[in-house]
Design an enzyme around this catalytic site. Structure first.
Site, PDB file in Angstrom:
ATOM      1  N   ASP A 114      -2.484   8.577   1.127  1.00 11.10           N
ATOM      2  CA  ASP A 114      -3.512   7.806   0.540  1.00 11.10           C
ATOM      3  C   ASP A 114      -4.742   7.722   1.280  1.00 11.10           C
ATOM      4  O   ASP A 114      -5.749   8.152   1.293  1.00 11.10           O
ATOM      5  CB  ASP A 114      -3.135   6.506  -0.092  1.00 11.10           C
ATOM      6  CG  ASP A 114      -2.410   5.565   0.924  1.00 11.10           C
ATOM      7  OD1 ASP A 114      -2.273   6.093   2.023  1.00 11.10           O
ATOM      8  OD2 ASP A 114      -2.104   4.637   0.559  1.00 11.10           O
ATOM      9  N   ASP A 169      -5.679   5.875   8.636  1.00  9.42           N
ATOM     10  CA  ASP A 169      -6.539   4.770   9.234  1.00  9.42           C
ATOM     11  C   ASP A 169      -6.313   4.774  10.921  1.00  9.42           C
ATOM     12  O   ASP A 169      -6.818   5.551  11.392  1.00  9.42           O
ATOM     13  CB  ASP A 169      -5.655   3.366   8.885  1.00  9.42           C
ATOM     14  CG  ASP A 169      -6.534   2.086   8.955  1.00  9.42           C
ATOM     15  OD1 ASP A 169      -7.589   2.129   9.295  1.00  9.42           O
ATOM     16  OD2 ASP A 169      -5.808   1.262   9.022  1.00  9.42           O
ATOM     17  N   LYS A 171     -10.566   6.861   7.364  1.00 13.15           N
ATOM     18  CA  LYS A 171     -11.235   5.639   7.847  1.00 13.15           C
ATOM     19  C   LYS A 171     -11.359   6.173   9.524  1.00 13.15           C
ATOM     20  O   LYS A 171     -10.555   5.747  10.297  1.00 13.15           O
ATOM     21  CB  LYS A 171     -10.657   4.475   8.239  1.00 13.15           C
ATOM     22  CG  LYS A 171     -10.695   3.556   6.810  1.00 13.15           C
ATOM     23  CD  LYS A 171     -10.268   2.145   7.067  1.00 13.15           C
ATOM     24  CE  LYS A 171      -9.864   1.697   5.801  1.00 13.15           C
ATOM     25  NZ  LYS A 171      -9.163   0.296   5.756  1.00 13.15           N
ATOM     26  N   PHE A 199     -11.795  -2.360   3.726  1.00  9.14           N
ATOM     27  CA  PHE A 199     -10.139  -2.584   3.161  1.00  9.14           C
ATOM     28  C   PHE A 199     -10.434  -2.372   1.747  1.00  9.14           C
ATOM     29  O   PHE A 199     -11.008  -2.891   0.881  1.00  9.14           O
ATOM     30  CB  PHE A 199      -9.384  -3.826   3.348  1.00  9.14           C
ATOM     31  CG  PHE A 199      -7.900  -3.913   3.030  1.00  9.14           C
ATOM     32  CD1 PHE A 199      -7.279  -3.411   3.875  1.00  9.14           C
ATOM     33  CD2 PHE A 199      -7.629  -3.972   1.951  1.00  9.14           C
ATOM     34  CE1 PHE A 199      -6.012  -3.144   3.446  1.00  9.14           C
ATOM     35  CE2 PHE A 199      -6.270  -4.133   1.498  1.00  9.14           C
ATOM     36  CZ  PHE A 199      -5.282  -3.518   2.380  1.00  9.14           C
ATOM     37  N   VAL A 200      -9.559  -1.089   1.382  1.00  8.04           N
ATOM     38  CA  VAL A 200     -10.005  -0.764  -0.165  1.00  8.04           C
ATOM     39  C   VAL A 200      -8.509  -0.734  -1.063  1.00  8.04           C
ATOM     40  O   VAL A 200      -7.595  -0.764  -0.239  1.00  8.04           O
ATOM     41  CB  VAL A 200     -10.441   0.921  -0.077  1.00  8.04           C
ATOM     42  CG1 VAL A 200     -11.853   0.794   0.264  1.00  8.04           C
ATOM     43  CG2 VAL A 200      -9.873   1.829   0.628  1.00  8.04           C
ATOM     44  N   ASP A 244      -2.864  -0.374  -2.151  1.00  6.32           N
ATOM     45  CA  ASP A 244      -2.665  -1.697  -2.615  1.00  6.32           C
ATOM     46  C   ASP A 244      -2.921  -2.699  -1.430  1.00  6.32           C
ATOM     47  O   ASP A 244      -3.434  -2.394  -0.237  1.00  6.32           O
ATOM     48  CB  ASP A 244      -1.105  -1.893  -2.436  1.00  6.32           C
ATOM     49  CG  ASP A 244      -0.475  -2.004  -1.146  1.00  6.32           C
ATOM     50  OD1 ASP A 244      -0.631  -0.956  -0.274  1.00  6.32           O
ATOM     51  OD2 ASP A 244       0.370  -2.959  -0.814  1.00  6.32           O
ATOM     52  N   ARG A 266      -2.685  -1.103  -7.186  1.00  5.41           N
ATOM     53  CA  ARG A 266      -2.394   0.199  -7.022  1.00  5.41           C
ATOM     54  C   ARG A 266      -2.950   1.191  -8.285  1.00  5.41           C
ATOM     55  O   ARG A 266      -3.301   2.510  -8.119  1.00  5.41           O
ATOM     56  CB  ARG A 266      -0.802   0.809  -6.906  1.00  5.41           C
ATOM     57  CG  ARG A 266      -0.302   0.328  -5.494  1.00  5.41           C
ATOM     58  CD  ARG A 266       0.953   0.964  -5.193  1.00  5.41           C
ATOM     59  NE  ARG A 266       1.774   0.320  -4.215  1.00  5.41           N
ATOM     60  CZ  ARG A 266       1.441   0.566  -2.787  1.00  5.41           C
ATOM     61  NH1 ARG A 266       0.724   1.219  -2.451  1.00  5.41           N
ATOM     62  NH2 ARG A 266       2.167   0.115  -1.905  1.00  5.41           N
TER      63      ARG A 266
END
Ligand code: IMP
Ligand code: MG
Length: 192
Positions: A111, A114, A142, A163-164, A170, A176
């Site tokens: 997904d 990071d 990110k 923060f998405v 989630d 989700r």
């Protein structure tokens, strides 16, 4: 239904468009790979798509339906080591690896990229299986958060350090199923 959502960062229309474009990039690359093996059609039994559970499931469900070729799915689950709520401290495998990956063309999908720990860990484990090729793709990147250097071949969207949730992502296991990629209300956003 989702009063905790503050604002939408990427809409479902933008997601759908980008997923189609990423599928085209993947098809192009796989054609090159298979041509090297002497095949002109994407009909070889050697393409394995590996979603990293659970966050990649919605992205991968959409993406694989844009790939008109014979492929199989092999799931991998990864857990981050306990650390601060949202700061990745490293990752370890939390499932078996898919079997028989030797000689296969593998595409690992997650997904979001990071710190890079998750994909770096999975890449190392899969490379040890001697695949014919290994590529990686993420819906979101990110970029500013990287702690390990990891190369991804396909990126949906670069996003700022926020923060998405939604589209598979989630917060504490929830959101989700929210169909767009969104930022939570500031008072709910985990501290960093
Ligand atoms: P990395 O190992 O630090 O690259 O982190 C990747 C994993 O952290 C992803 O698979 C997500 O599960 C989680 N993650 C990182 N950022 C976010 C976010 O903004 N929202 C939800 N999950 C996130
Ligand atoms: Mg994840």
């Amino acid at each position: 239904m989702f009063p905790e959502i503050d604002r939408i960062l990427v809409t479902r229309e933008q997601i759908a468009q980008r997923v189609q474009a990423m599928a085209q990039e993947i098809i192009r690359d796989l054609k090159v790979d298979l041509a090297k093996d002497g095949h002109t059609e994407l009909d070889e039994d050697r393409i394995v798509i590996i979603p990293i559970m659970t966050g990649a499931m919605i992205f991968v469900a959409d993406l694989v339906r844009e790939l008109p070729m014979k492929l199989s799915l092999g799931l991998v689950a990864v857990s981050s080591y306990p650390g601060e709520s949202v700061t990745s401290k490293g990752a370890h495998l939390a499932s078996e690896l898919p079997e028989d990956l030797e000689g296969k063309h593998i595409i690992v999908l997650d997904d979001i990229l990071d710190s890079g720990q998750t994909l770096a860990t999975v890449k190392g484990l899969l490379e040890a299986q001697n695949p014919a090729s290994l590529r990686m793709g993420v819906m979101l990147d990110k970029k500013t958060k990287r702690t390990v250097d990891v190369h991804v071949d396909y990126v949906g969207f670069e996003i700022p350090d926020e923060f998405v949730v939604g589209y598979g992502l989630d917060f504490n296991g929830y959101y989700r199923n929210y169909p767009e990629i969104a930022v939570l209300k500031p008072e709910l956003i985990p501290s960093r």
